[in-house]
Write a protein that holds these residues in place. Structure first.
Motif, mmCIF file in Angstrom:
data_model
loop_
_atom_site.group_PDB
_atom_site.id
_atom_site.type_symbol
_atom_site.label_atom_id
_atom_site.label_comp_id
_atom_site.label_asym_id
_atom_site.label_seq_id
_atom_site.Cartn_x
_atom_site.Cartn_y
_atom_site.Cartn_z
ATOM 1 N N SER A 1 47.549 32.281 23.723
ATOM 2 C CA SER A 1 46.961 33.741 23.310
ATOM 3 C C SER A 1 45.621 34.317 23.808
ATOM 4 N N TRP A 2 44.838 33.393 23.710
ATOM 5 C CA TRP A 2 44.214 33.626 24.062
ATOM 6 C C TRP A 2 44.538 34.508 25.818
ATOM 7 N N VAL A 3 45.538 34.032 26.665
ATOM 8 C CA VAL A 3 45.210 34.700 27.640
ATOM 9 C C VAL A 3 46.253 35.929 27.849
ATOM 10 N N HIS A 4 46.746 36.020 26.430
ATOM 11 C CA HIS A 4 47.611 37.321 26.500
ATOM 12 C C HIS A 4 46.487 38.831 25.600
ATOM 13 N N GLU A 5 45.165 37.791 25.075
ATOM 14 C CA GLU A 5 43.977 38.700 24.785
ATOM 15 C C GLU A 5 43.412 39.064 25.750
ATOM 16 N N ALA A 6 43.107 37.621 26.821
ATOM 17 C CA ALA A 6 42.038 38.479 27.751
ATOM 18 C C ALA A 6 43.190 40.071 28.569
ATOM 19 N N LEU A 7 44.278 39.965 28.723
ATOM 20 C CA LEU A 7 45.373 40.199 29.521
ATOM 21 C C LEU A 7 45.106 41.719 29.109
ATOM 22 N N ALA B 1 46.747 49.955 34.182
ATOM 23 C CA ALA B 1 46.826 49.492 35.591
ATOM 24 C C ALA B 1 46.768 47.948 36.407
ATOM 25 N N ASP B 2 45.919 47.492 35.911
ATOM 26 C CA ASP B 2 46.484 45.832 36.256
ATOM 27 C C ASP B 2 46.541 45.449 35.856
ATOM 28 N N GLN B 3 46.635 45.315 33.917
ATOM 29 C CA GLN B 3 48.147 44.616 33.264
ATOM 30 C C GLN B 3 49.314 44.825 33.966
ATOM 31 N N GLU B 4 49.511 46.020 34.622
ATOM 32 C CA GLU B 4 50.666 46.136 35.504
ATOM 33 C C GLU B 4 51.219 45.929 36.590
ATOM 34 N N VAL B 5 49.947 45.801 37.599
ATOM 35 C CA VAL B 5 49.955 44.717 38.853
ATOM 36 C C VAL B 5 50.467 43.251 38.505
ATOM 37 N N LEU B 6 49.337 42.347 38.050
ATOM 38 C CA LEU B 6 49.453 41.190 37.284
ATOM 39 C C LEU B 6 50.749 40.900 36.601
ATOM 40 N N LEU C 1 54.456 50.527 42.691
ATOM 41 C CA LEU C 1 53.585 50.786 42.642
ATOM 42 C C LEU C 1 53.275 52.134 43.212
ATOM 43 N N GLY C 2 54.022 51.920 44.652
ATOM 44 C CA GLY C 2 54.397 53.395 45.075
ATOM 45 C C GLY C 2 53.052 53.559 46.060
ATOM 46 N N CYS C 3 52.739 53.172 46.544
ATOM 47 C CA CYS C 3 51.728 52.311 47.253
ATOM 48 C C CYS C 3 51.898 51.597 48.497
ATOM 49 N N GLY C 4 50.735 51.670 49.663
ATOM 50 C CA GLY C 4 51.039 50.604 50.767
ATOM 51 C C GLY C 4 50.624 49.510 50.206
ATOM 52 N N GLU C 5 50.865 48.485 51.288
ATOM 53 C CA GLU C 5 50.359 47.090 51.139
ATOM 54 C C GLU C 5 49.056 46.746 50.804
ATOM 55 N N ARG C 6 48.472 47.608 51.691
ATOM 56 C CA ARG C 6 47.059 46.355 51.449
ATOM 57 C C ARG C 6 46.859 47.417 50.119
ATOM 58 N N ALA C 7 46.599 48.760 49.966
ATOM 59 C CA ALA C 7 46.274 48.661 48.468
ATOM 60 C C ALA C 7 46.386 48.280 47.031
ATOM 61 N N ALA C 8 48.020 47.236 47.630
ATOM 62 C CA ALA C 8 48.602 46.421 46.084
ATOM 63 C C ALA C 8 47.769 45.604 46.489
ATOM 64 N N ALA C 9 47.348 44.690 47.838
ATOM 65 C CA ALA C 9 47.226 43.077 47.453
ATOM 66 C C ALA C 9 45.279 43.786 47.155
ATOM 67 N N ARG D 1 41.827 42.654 43.456
ATOM 68 C CA ARG D 1 40.564 42.938 41.510
ATOM 69 C C ARG D 1 41.301 42.915 40.214
ATOM 70 N N ALA D 2 42.514 43.136 40.275
ATOM 71 C CA ALA D 2 42.870 42.506 38.558
ATOM 72 C C ALA D 2 43.072 41.763 38.407
ATOM 73 N N ARG D 3 43.258 40.432 39.665
ATOM 74 C CA ARG D 3 43.010 38.895 39.270
ATOM 75 C C ARG D 3 41.262 38.532 38.159
ATOM 76 N N ARG D 4 40.571 39.329 39.807
ATOM 77 C CA ARG D 4 39.060 38.729 38.720
ATOM 78 C C ARG D 4 38.375 39.507 38.017
ATOM 79 N N ARG D 5 39.294 40.523 37.364
ATOM 80 C CA ARG D 5 38.947 41.027 36.055
ATOM 81 C C ARG D 5 39.272 40.613 35.057
ATOM 82 N N LEU D 6 40.295 39.939 35.111
ATOM 83 C CA LEU D 6 41.630 38.637 34.031
ATOM 84 C C LEU D 6 40.296 37.637 34.299
ATOM 85 N N ARG D 7 40.296 36.956 35.336
ATOM 86 C CA ARG D 7 39.020 35.897 35.279
ATOM 87 C C ARG D 7 37.615 36.121 34.335
#
Length: 173
Positions: free
Chosen positions: A106-112, A118-123, A140-148, A153-159
């Motif tokens: 549950s700690w993973v869900h709490e961190a998420l 926006a970060d939650q959705e991309v993850l 997401l309706g964006c370019g591939e580089r923007a999605a990457a 960034r979302a992974r970094r913030r989750l960490r």
């Protein structure tokens, strides 16, 4: 193949994936899942001439918009019930779970949950829906580089949130 046949094939092939996508995002409001999924495929039917060769990411994008509408509607209904005073908590029927009720991981869900929507959705798109960056870009309706970049960034913030919870929770996490 006609547009009707293309739609029918997309429906047969992707109905359950779209249903799981919606169900995971409605957090226990199962009564709304079928309604949202029906709306997704209604939109797909209306736009069947626009269905891409690989329709699943496109369907996830439609589902994302339908979910946003459903969440707004749920919020309006919730506020109305609160104003009317018929909320269960107003009548003392709310039950609080004890500390032993914590589910494993549950700690993973709490961190998420501490991340922006926006970060939650991309993850979730990469972890739950198992989409690659190219497909995430379509949803997401964006370019591939923007999605990457969003994913990175979302992974970094989750960490960072996981590390923060580990410090707060001690060795038990």
């Amino acid at each position: 193949m006609s547009n009707d046949e293309i739609f029918a094939a997309a429906y047969r092939e992707h109905y359950w994936a779209v249903s799981r996508y919606v169900a995971r995002r409605l957090d226990g409001r199962n009564s709304e899942v079928e309604e949202v999924v029906a709306e997704v495929f209604t939109v797909a039917w209306r736009r069947r001439a626009d269905l891409p060769t690989s329709p699943l990411p496109w369907l996830y994008g439609v589902a994302r918009n339908c979910l946003a509408n459903a969440v707004r509607g749920y919020g309006r209904r919730r506020r109305l019930v609160d104003r009317l005073g018929n909320d269960e908590s107003a009548h003392g029927r709310q039950v609080a779970a004890g500390p032993e009720a914590e589910t494993p991981g549950s700690w993973v869900h709490e961190a998420l949950a501490r991340l922006s929507p926006a970060d939650q959705e991309v993850l979730r798109l990469t972890a739950w829906e198992e989409l690659g960056v190219e497909e995430v870009a379509v949803v997401l309706g964006c370019g591939e580089r923007a999605a990457a970049m969003r994913l990175h960034r979302a992974r970094r913030r989750l960490r960072a949130e996981i590390d923060r919870l580990a410090v707060l929770g001690g060795a038990g996490r």
